[in-house]
Design a protein around this motif. Structure first.
Motif, PDB file in Angstrom:
ATOM      1  N   LEU A  53     -22.616 -12.656  -3.066  1.00  7.41           N
ATOM      2  CA  LEU A  53     -22.107 -13.862  -3.735  1.00  7.41           C
ATOM      3  C   LEU A  53     -22.196 -13.778  -5.251  1.00  7.41           C
ATOM      4  O   LEU A  53     -23.147 -13.190  -5.794  1.00  7.41           O
ATOM      5  CB  LEU A  53     -22.905 -15.089  -3.260  1.00  7.41           C
ATOM      6  N   ASN A  83     -20.810 -18.958  -6.746  1.00  5.05           N
ATOM      7  CA  ASN A  83     -20.851 -19.207  -5.296  1.00  5.05           C
ATOM      8  C   ASN A  83     -22.251 -19.658  -4.876  1.00  5.05           C
ATOM      9  O   ASN A  83     -22.422 -20.589  -4.081  1.00  5.05           O
ATOM     10  CB  ASN A  83     -20.519 -17.943  -4.501  1.00  5.05           C
ATOM     11  N   TYR A 134     -17.702 -17.124   3.907  1.00  2.00           N
ATOM     12  CA  TYR A 134     -18.185 -15.966   3.149  1.00  2.00           C
ATOM     13  C   TYR A 134     -18.540 -14.806   4.084  1.00  2.00           C
ATOM     14  O   TYR A 134     -18.311 -13.644   3.758  1.00  2.00           O
ATOM     15  CB  TYR A 134     -19.417 -16.345   2.313  1.00  2.00           C
TER      16      TYR A 134
END
Ligand code: SF4
Length: 309
Positions: free
Chosen positions: A249, A253, A281
């Motif tokens: 990430l 994020n 994700y």
């Protein structure tokens, strides 16, 4: 899968007053995912409809089923039928019990037990429900009253679907058990992280045979899942998931997810929101540890308490 249900909850006119207690969620929504094993202990044991109402009375060491006005004791009649019912009852594919609340026959943890004049205590099970949970302690159970509580509702539905997937396991090899344990990691941890660790210990215990492992695992699994997954423990599991995926990430994020989980913890957004992002994700970054995790989709969305009406 099959679910055993009190007949009056499906709209059948079998109650003492000739009526029913149709529950639309049970009949229409849950019914789309289950075959019913419909049962009415009172009519199937030979009682008429309509009939005199009954209640449970404490007599010495035993609990008796007694009519309110004429004080007829119908316990023997009921118990003979219960024994016959269970001698023929096939539990194959049965993944849940849904009982009518407060009934002296079907009630689940909500029945009053009387002495001759006064209530002694409430919170007991009716004669039939009591036998069900004694004989099959691992099968998830609830009554229609408890289905109105969102936590109890979601907990029951989740248990039913986990139990269903458990029932489908090939229980002769250990790989199936290991895979089940891995796929349900975050879901079980949301109920009790220690429970998840203890389940893992059962799998790795060298002194146990495969049969013993499956037996002990099932017992502890269902006990762990009966504990309500509170917002606090779910939030901790969400943060753990973020930690497990954070290498993929960006800092934006990461901040966004952390804020989302905080908002979930404060009750501003539903659990589905951070879970959807984590699921997204995990697919984008092909995260192996999130593959097939049941927490993302433990049961069909329309069965969620938030979609009840
Ligand atoms: S509560 Fe149980 S015994 Fe009573 S009418 Fe409904 S199904 Fe029959």
């Amino acid at each position: 899968m099959k679910i055993l249900v009190s007949s009056c909850l499906l709209g059948n006119c079998v109650r003492y007053d000739g009526g029913h207690k149709l529950n639309y969620f049970i009949k229409d929504k849950l019914g789309k995912h289950a075959k019913w094993v419909t049962v009415c202990p009172e009519t199937e044991s030979g009682m008429q409809t309509p009939r005199e109402p009954m209640h449970l009375v404490n007599k010495g060491d035993t609990v008796r089923l007694v009519t309110l006005k004429t004080r007829r004791d119908l316990s023997d009649k009921m118990n003979i039928w219960i024994n016959k019912f269970f001698s023929e009852f096939n539990t194959e594919d049965v993944c849940g019990f849904v009982f009518k609340s407060k009934s002296p026959s079907c009630g689940f943890k909500s029945v009053k037990i009387w002495s001759e004049n006064n209530i002694l205590y409430s919170g007991k099970c009716g004669l039939f429900a009591s036998e069900c949970i004694t004989r099959y302690p691992h099968i998830p159970c609830i009554d229609e009253g408890r289905l109105n509580d969102p936590d109890l509702h979601d907990n029951f539905i989740e248990q039913v679907f986990v139990y269903k997937s458990w029932s489908l396991l090939n229980k002769t090899d250990l790989q199936s058990l290991e895979k089940f344990h891995t796929q349900n990691k975050y879901l079980i941890m949301a109920h009790n992280p220690e429970g998840f660790e203890n389940l893992g210990s059962i799998i790795s215990e060298k002194k146990l045979s495969t049969d013993q492992k499956y037996f002990r695992y099932q017992s502890l699994l269902m006990k762990t899942l009966r504990q309500i997954a509170a917002i606090r423990s779910r939030s901790k599991v969400l943060m753990l998931m973020v930690n497990d995926i954070k290498e993929h990430l960006s800092s934006d994020n990461l901040t966004e997810l952390t804020e989302m989980i905080d908002n979930y913890r404060k009750g501003f957004i539903s659990l589905r929101v951070p879970l959807s992002f984590l699921n997204h994700y995990s697919r984008v970054f092909k995260c192996a540890q999130f593959q097939e995790q049941t927490i993302f989709n433990p049961y069909p969305k329309e069965l969620d308490s938030s979609c009840k009406t």
